[in-house]
Design a protein around this motif. Structure first.
Motif, PDB file in Angstrom:
ATOM      1  N   ASP A 240       0.831  -1.208   0.000  1.00  0.00           N
ATOM      2  CA  ASP A 240       0.000   0.000   0.000  1.00  0.00           C
ATOM      3  C   ASP A 240       0.867   1.261   0.000  1.00  0.00           C
ATOM      4  O   ASP A 240       0.584   2.229  -0.714  1.00  0.00           O
ATOM      5  N   GLY A 241       1.905   1.256   0.800  1.00  0.00           N
ATOM      6  CA  GLY A 241       2.780   2.426   0.875  1.00  0.00           C
ATOM      7  C   GLY A 241       3.529   2.670  -0.416  1.00  0.00           C
ATOM      8  O   GLY A 241       3.761   3.824  -0.813  1.00  0.00           O
ATOM      9  N   VAL A 242       3.907   1.600  -1.088  1.00  0.00           N
ATOM     10  CA  VAL A 242       4.609   1.732  -2.362  1.00  0.00           C
ATOM     11  C   VAL A 242       3.663   2.281  -3.427  1.00  0.00           C
ATOM     12  O   VAL A 242       4.016   3.169  -4.214  1.00  0.00           O
ATOM     13  N   ARG A 243       2.461   1.779  -3.447  1.00  0.00           N
ATOM     14  CA  ARG A 243       1.471   2.247  -4.418  1.00  0.00           C
ATOM     15  C   ARG A 243       1.190   3.736  -4.217  1.00  0.00           C
ATOM     16  O   ARG A 243       1.130   4.516  -5.175  1.00  0.00           O
ATOM     17  N   GLU A 244       1.026   4.131  -2.955  1.00  0.00           N
ATOM     18  CA  GLU A 244       0.763   5.542  -2.670  1.00  0.00           C
ATOM     19  C   GLU A 244       1.935   6.415  -3.107  1.00  0.00           C
ATOM     20  O   GLU A 244       1.735   7.541  -3.591  1.00  0.00           O
ATOM     21  N   TYR A 245       3.144   5.908  -2.958  1.00  0.00           N
ATOM     22  CA  TYR A 245       4.339   6.656  -3.359  1.00  0.00           C
ATOM     23  C   TYR A 245       4.275   7.008  -4.840  1.00  0.00           C
ATOM     24  O   TYR A 245       4.539   8.152  -5.239  1.00  0.00           O
ATOM     25  N   PHE A 246       3.917   6.047  -5.683  1.00  0.00           N
ATOM     26  CA  PHE A 246       3.907   6.291  -7.128  1.00  0.00           C
ATOM     27  C   PHE A 246       2.652   7.033  -7.579  1.00  0.00           C
ATOM     28  O   PHE A 246       2.710   7.831  -8.520  1.00  0.00           O
ATOM     29  N   ILE A 247       1.541   6.799  -6.923  1.00  0.00           N
ATOM     30  CA  ILE A 247       0.326   7.576  -7.246  1.00  0.00           C
ATOM     31  C   ILE A 247       0.577   9.048  -6.973  1.00  0.00           C
ATOM     32  O   ILE A 247       0.284   9.923  -7.804  1.00  0.00           O
ATOM     33  N   GLU A 248       1.134   9.350  -5.809  1.00  0.00           N
ATOM     34  CA  GLU A 248       1.413  10.736  -5.460  1.00  0.00           C
ATOM     35  C   GLU A 248       2.464  11.349  -6.394  1.00  0.00           C
ATOM     36  O   GLU A 248       2.422  12.547  -6.674  1.00  0.00           O
ATOM     37  N   ASN A 249       3.379  10.536  -6.877  1.00  0.00           N
ATOM     38  CA  ASN A 249       4.375  11.052  -7.819  1.00  0.00           C
ATOM     39  C   ASN A 249       3.707  11.534  -9.097  1.00  0.00           C
ATOM     40  O   ASN A 249       3.986  12.633  -9.597  1.00  0.00           O
ATOM     41  N   ALA A 250       2.802  10.714  -9.633  1.00  0.00           N
ATOM     42  CA  ALA A 250       2.093  11.115 -10.854  1.00  0.00           C
ATOM     43  C   ALA A 250       1.293  12.390 -10.617  1.00  0.00           C
ATOM     44  O   ALA A 250       1.303  13.314 -11.444  1.00  0.00           O
ATOM     45  N   LEU A 251       0.603  12.470  -9.482  1.00  0.00           N
ATOM     46  CA  LEU A 251      -0.191  13.659  -9.181  1.00  0.00           C
ATOM     47  C   LEU A 251       0.693  14.885  -9.022  1.00  0.00           C
ATOM     48  O   LEU A 251       0.303  15.999  -9.406  1.00  0.00           O
ATOM     49  N   MET A 252       1.876  14.703  -8.438  1.00  0.00           N
ATOM     50  CA  MET A 252       2.781  15.841  -8.263  1.00  0.00           C
ATOM     51  C   MET A 252       3.149  16.472  -9.593  1.00  0.00           C
ATOM     52  O   MET A 252       3.150  17.694  -9.738  1.00  0.00           O
TER      53      MET A 252
END
Length: 613
Positions: A240-252
């Motif tokens: 879950d933490g890894v997924r959130e890391y990359f989702i937030e990267n795209a949004l950034m």
């Protein structure tokens, strides 16, 4: 200072007014602290749910250098660092991406079917190799007629020379290019000139040097093996933490850098068997952001699976990506133009497969692939033309050749024009690779600037082993040498010299024709007929919109060929002939306007005719 939204699990350091929020994902750590390296202070973080550690403080300001200390022992750069001014091994720099004075409030992203993409590598595009130097060349791209630039990855990598696919800080912009501020300034300048910006991002692996992710948590899993080792952990314990890391990267990139589209590298190498695929989740969050901001963004993927799930809508069981690269169009075109059918080209018979790609997008949509030793692909019947990106060359197809030769070194001037036209008259989104518009002769070779001796030697030996069967073609360029990097830079002085100036005019004319003629501008896969003749290496592509028609007659053979014209009951208008002396060709055979039922084409040429019903 502009206030930006801080999401629940935004990693790294973010700012709200004069307050810094530090958030680190380290689910197996006992203690986490932030070390302010210049001030000599250590500030403890508190544990939260889901493996996060947080701190809200007024003691960290933009520009401060810091590291993250784990369990009171070792300190490392922040995995979500926004700036690494001293390289991948040194302290991170706190930065507020919201503190930038944007002037693009009136910018509207282009409709996807209007994208004409220009792929470039920041480091070799100009002598200086920076965002600022790239800005000075934007008028050239406007004059050419492209509508979007695509930047090869800019995530911080070791040293100053790299394609970008060895990045180890997905949130940090390469400092030698100009860092985060330089990228924001570039995007703002592009938008003022009407150019969209596509950013290549890598979510399937991380580079080897400076990769401290495993010290923080299970970012990788041994469940799957990839060409780069253990896969990024998208579906194992603590994923879950890894997924959130990359989702937030795209949004950034969308939110803080105003990037218009992301190109996700090699998504076929992303291993995820979760009920909701990571791409679906990225797409879902991107659409939510678009609803909040009113801005339009696209997600494009590189995939070699010929699987429409990647680009089908979520409600139809797909991942919801907007478009994908099609290597198969490239492979069929290259073999048609004379490439030897070796390696992955061995699956392609040339012009018949090129015709199939015009018609069906995928060449392999269920047939047996001799190269793969299995049946491969599914039909892409319901997917519109705007979902496919085609090209005659790109960074991979040039740089992964042993000597990095561009098309300009492999085929004749006439064939270069024909290949360019074959891409630009397609019912798909065209992509050009930097310099092809003026027939740049310099290669684009593979280069890196790692500092670890063992890694340097491994890269050298790996490159030699990859091309061990090609010793007769010369020595493999040393990927570590700065000479290899310098040899890959564009020669801008060529633009004003012949025959390069003529090639540029030819590309500019083709792009303008694509935009202006309704039959080419509307990317309909239904209003299209294509027929090819293997013996003569000729192809007739017919496209139309309402009562406006174009015929694109292509001769890939080294001899003049005769093609039959369809019976229309109307006269043809000659739109463009690549063999014209205007384009430094041998001179057109067809004349001003064909009136019979056949037309004669020069070798390696394209004749574009128009008619109205």
């Amino acid at each position: 200072m502009q206030t930006i939204e801080v999401r629940k699990h935004t990693p790294g350091i973010s700012f709200q007014q004069n307050t810094a929020v530090v958030r680190v994902w380290a689910p197996e750590a006992r203690q986490v602290a932030v070390e302010l390296t210049e001030a000599g202070q250590t500030l403890a973080l508190s544990p939260e749910a889901d493996g996060y550690w947080t701190l809200t403080t007024d003691r960290i300001k933009p520009g401060d250098r810091y590291k993250i200390r784990l369990d009171g022992e070792q300190s490392f750069p922040d995995p979500a660092s926004l700036s690494q001014p001293d390289g991948v091994h040194e302290a991170s720099e706190a930065l507020d991406p919201g503190d930038f004075g944007w002037s693009d409030g009136g910018w509207q992203n282009h409709p996807l079917d209007q994208y004409v993409i220009y792929e470039l590598h920041v480091g070799t595009f100009t002598p200086a190799g920076t965002f600022r130097a790239l800005e000075e060349k934007l008028d050239h791209l406007i004059d050419l007629g492209v509508t979007a630039i695509e930047l090869m990855p800019v995530a911080q990598f070791p040293g100053g020379r790299n394609w970008g696919y060895d990045g180890v800080y997905p949130y940090a912009v390469q400092h030698s290019y100009g860092g985060a501020r330089g990228l924001q300034h570039l995007v703002d300048a592009c938008h003022r000139k009407g150019l969209a910006v596509v950013l290549d991002v890598v979510y399937n692996h991380m580079g080897p040097e400076g990769n401290y992710f495993s010290r923080f948590g299970p970012y990788f899993t041994a469940k799957y093996c990839t060409p780069w080792g253990n896969a990024i952990n998208f579906d194992d314990a603590w994923s879950d933490g890894v997924r959130e890391y990359f989702i937030e990267n795209a949004l950034m990139w969308f939110r803080d850098f105003h990037i218009d589209a992301l190109r996700l590298d090699a998504v076929h190498a992303i291993r995820d068997f979760s009920p909701v695929h990571i791409l679906t989740e990225i797409g879902r969050n991107a659409r939510k952001l678009m609803e909040e901001t009113g801005r339009r963004h696209y997600l494009m993927v590189e995939s070699d699976l010929n699987d429409t799930r990647f680009i089908d809508r979520p409600e139809a069981g797909g991942f919801g990506m907007d478009a994908q690269w099609i290597d198969e169009f490239h492979h069929a075109l290259r073999v048609t133009a004379g490439e030897k059918p070796l390696g992955y080209y061995s699956d392609f018979n040339g012009i018949l497969h090129l015709a199939k790609s015009y018609r069906d997008a995928y060449v392999y949509d269920g047939q047996y692939s001799e190269h793969r030793k299995r049946k491969f692909g599914v039909p892409a019947e319901a997917n519109p033309g705007r979902q496919f990106i085609v090209f005659s060359q790109n960074h991979d197809q040039i740089g992964n050749r042993m000597l990095g030769e561009r098309t300009s070194r492999l085929v004749s001037f006439e064939m270069q024009k024909l290949m360019a036209a074959a891409v630009l008259v397609s019912p798909y989104l065209p992509l050009l690779f930097m310099g092809e518009e003026w027939s740049e002769p310099n290669p684009f070779q593979y280069f890196v600037s790692h500092s670890e001796a063992d890694l340097v030697e491994a890269v050298r030996e790996g490159r030699k082993a990859e091309f061990a069967a090609f010793h007769s073609e010369g020595e493999v360029p040393d990927p570590i040498s700065e000479d290899t990097f310098q040899a890959s830079k564009l020669q801008w002085e060529r633009v004003g010299q012949e025959p390069h100036r003529t090639m540029f005019r030819f590309y500019r004319t083709l792009i303008a024709l694509r935009k202006e003629h309704p039959a080419l501008a509307r990317l309909s896969r239904r209003n299209l007929e294509v027929e090819a003749w293997e013996k003569t290496k000729t192809l007739r592509l017919h496209r139309w919109n309402d009562d406006q028609h174009v015929l694109c007659l292509m001769n890939f053979s080294p001899e003049p060929q005769t093609l039959t014209l369809p019976e229309t009951g109307r006269g043809f208008t000659r739109i463009l002939d690549s063999s014209d002396s205007e384009w430094r060709g041998p001179g057109a055979i067809a004349g001003e306007a064909p009136t019979g039922d056949t037309v004669r084409l020069q070798p390696e040429s394209i004749l574009i005719l128009g008619y109205s019903e």
